[in-house]
Design a protein around this motif. Structure first.
Motif, mmCIF file in Angstrom:
data_model
loop_
_atom_site.group_PDB
_atom_site.id
_atom_site.type_symbol
_atom_site.label_atom_id
_atom_site.label_comp_id
_atom_site.label_asym_id
_atom_site.label_seq_id
_atom_site.Cartn_x
_atom_site.Cartn_y
_atom_site.Cartn_z
ATOM 1 N N VAL A 228 0.865 -1.179 0.000
ATOM 2 C CA VAL A 228 0.000 0.000 0.000
ATOM 3 C C VAL A 228 0.896 1.223 0.000
ATOM 4 O O VAL A 228 1.635 1.468 0.962
ATOM 5 C CB VAL A 228 -0.939 0.018 1.225
ATOM 6 C CG1 VAL A 228 -1.807 1.271 1.194
ATOM 7 C CG2 VAL A 228 -1.803 -1.237 1.250
ATOM 8 N N ASN A 229 0.862 1.965 -1.075
ATOM 9 C CA ASN A 229 1.725 3.121 -1.215
ATOM 10 C C ASN A 229 1.134 4.303 -0.457
ATOM 11 O O ASN A 229 0.110 4.865 -0.846
ATOM 12 C CB ASN A 229 1.895 3.476 -2.697
ATOM 13 C CG ASN A 229 3.101 4.380 -2.920
ATOM 14 O OD1 ASN A 229 4.201 4.068 -2.486
ATOM 15 N ND2 ASN A 229 2.875 5.503 -3.591
ATOM 16 N N SER A 230 1.758 4.653 0.643
ATOM 17 C CA SER A 230 1.272 5.754 1.465
ATOM 18 C C SER A 230 2.410 6.274 2.326
ATOM 19 O O SER A 230 3.181 5.496 2.888
ATOM 20 C CB SER A 230 0.113 5.289 2.363
ATOM 21 O OG SER A 230 -0.274 6.316 3.243
ATOM 22 N N GLU A 231 2.529 7.581 2.419
ATOM 23 C CA GLU A 231 3.583 8.167 3.235
ATOM 24 C C GLU A 231 3.299 7.980 4.715
ATOM 25 O O GLU A 231 4.212 7.866 5.525
ATOM 26 C CB GLU A 231 3.741 9.654 2.913
ATOM 27 C CG GLU A 231 4.264 9.927 1.508
ATOM 28 C CD GLU A 231 4.472 11.405 1.255
ATOM 29 O OE1 GLU A 231 4.222 12.199 2.192
ATOM 30 O OE2 GLU A 231 4.892 11.764 0.135
ATOM 31 N N ARG A 232 2.022 7.959 5.071
ATOM 32 C CA ARG A 232 1.634 7.793 6.472
ATOM 33 C C ARG A 232 1.098 6.382 6.716
ATOM 34 O O ARG A 232 0.221 5.910 5.990
ATOM 35 C CB ARG A 232 0.570 8.815 6.875
ATOM 36 C CG ARG A 232 1.037 10.265 6.811
ATOM 37 C CD ARG A 232 0.258 11.150 7.751
ATOM 38 N NE ARG A 232 -1.184 10.928 7.672
ATOM 39 C CZ ARG A 232 -2.045 11.375 8.595
ATOM 40 N NH1 ARG A 232 -1.587 12.021 9.651
ATOM 41 N NH2 ARG A 232 -3.338 11.180 8.445
#
Length: 291
Positions: A229-233
């Motif tokens: 899951v590409n997410s910074e947070r």
């Protein structure tokens, strides 16, 4: 025989957790033990007002035992109605003890060789408040596997379990235990990793491949898949996988400096009712006790 421990305080949330545990026990062939911990003021010779008469203590103890017996009977009756056509008889037992809740749970878990704690979680509570200062938080810190059940959440046969990982080597042994938990339900295990893979795509690909190769070598279970899951947070990534992944249980490892640890102690103000709408399975690092 596997054993599931359910702390109960006779609230609707605890009763729902007991019902969930009983249905879970049917799936994995386990027995359920309900533990009620009651408290009375400590005796203090220096403060006569705090002296608790023996008769009053016995009355509290008797009331707790009566309420526990009633709850055991109620849970068993609901189980019979739900599974009357099947031959499996639910084994539900109850015990009432005096002491500090988290200490007695930890003691009972160890001495009676329990496999899992199933505990209710109020929907209105916040993660940082509930797990940081509550019984659930203290149990997790003692490295006891805990399955937290949101208030009102009814048991559903888990068809897919998401396992959130940061590719730590110790997560492999945890996955072995999780596979044993998933087998009776033939549930899929979705290994999920949250992060910004664009920052260093080559390194991320290498880490992913190495971890999945170790999983293939060590974990004896075929229904395992992976999704990044590409997410910074981290919080946003976990929110997304819970809301969009058709997940029945979210499993995480609690270790110091892990992303779960940061969810609790970092700057996140995560609301349990917003995020944990499904059961949350929190496992200690290198957990290898069969479940």
């Amino acid at each position: 025989m596997k054993k599931i421990l359910v702390p109960v305080d006779f609230s609707a949330t605890a009763e729902n957790a007991a019902d969930y545990a009983t249905d879970l026990a049917y799936g994995i062939g386990a027995r359920v033990e309900l533990l009620n911990v009651f408290q009375v003021p400590e005796f203090s010779p220096a403060a006569a007002s705090l002296v608790w008469p023996l008769e009053e203590y016995k009355l509290i103890e008797a009331d707790a035992k009566k309420a526990l017996d009633k709850l055991v009977e109620k849970v068993e009756e609901k189980y019979k109605k739900a599974h009357h056509e099947f031959g499996f008889k639910a084994e539900v037992f109850g015990r009432s003890v005096r002491g500090e809740v988290e200490q007695e749970i930890s003691k009972y878990f160890a001495e009676c060789k329990m496999n899992l704690v199933v505990a209710g979680l109020n929907r209105a509570d916040k993660l940082t408040k509930t797990l940081m200062g509550s019984v659930a938080r203290k149990i997790i810190e003692q490295e006891i596997p805990v399955l937290l059940i949101p208030a009102g959440y009814r048991f559903k046969k888990p068809k897919k379990i998401a396992f959130a990982t940061d590719f730590s080597h110790s997560d492999i042994s945890v996955l072995c235990a999780l596979a044993e938990f998933a087998k009776p339900f033939n549930a899929d295990i979705l290994i999920t990793h949250t992060g910004d893979s664009k920052s260093d795509a080559t390194l991320h690909k290498q880490e992913t491949e190495e971890f999945l190769n170790r999983v293939a070598d060590r974990v004896n279970y075929r229904n395992i898949y992976h999704r990044h899951v590409n997410s910074e947070r981290i919080k946003d990534g976990l929110d997304w996988i819970v809301e969009n992944g058709q997940i029945y249980i979210l499993a995480m490892v609690h270790r110091k400096h892990s992303f779960f640890h940061r969810l609790l102690k970092g700057s996140y103000t995560l609301n349990m009712s917003d995020h944990i709408q499904i059961p949350l399975l929190v496992l200690p690092p290198e957990h290898n006790i069969p479940m």
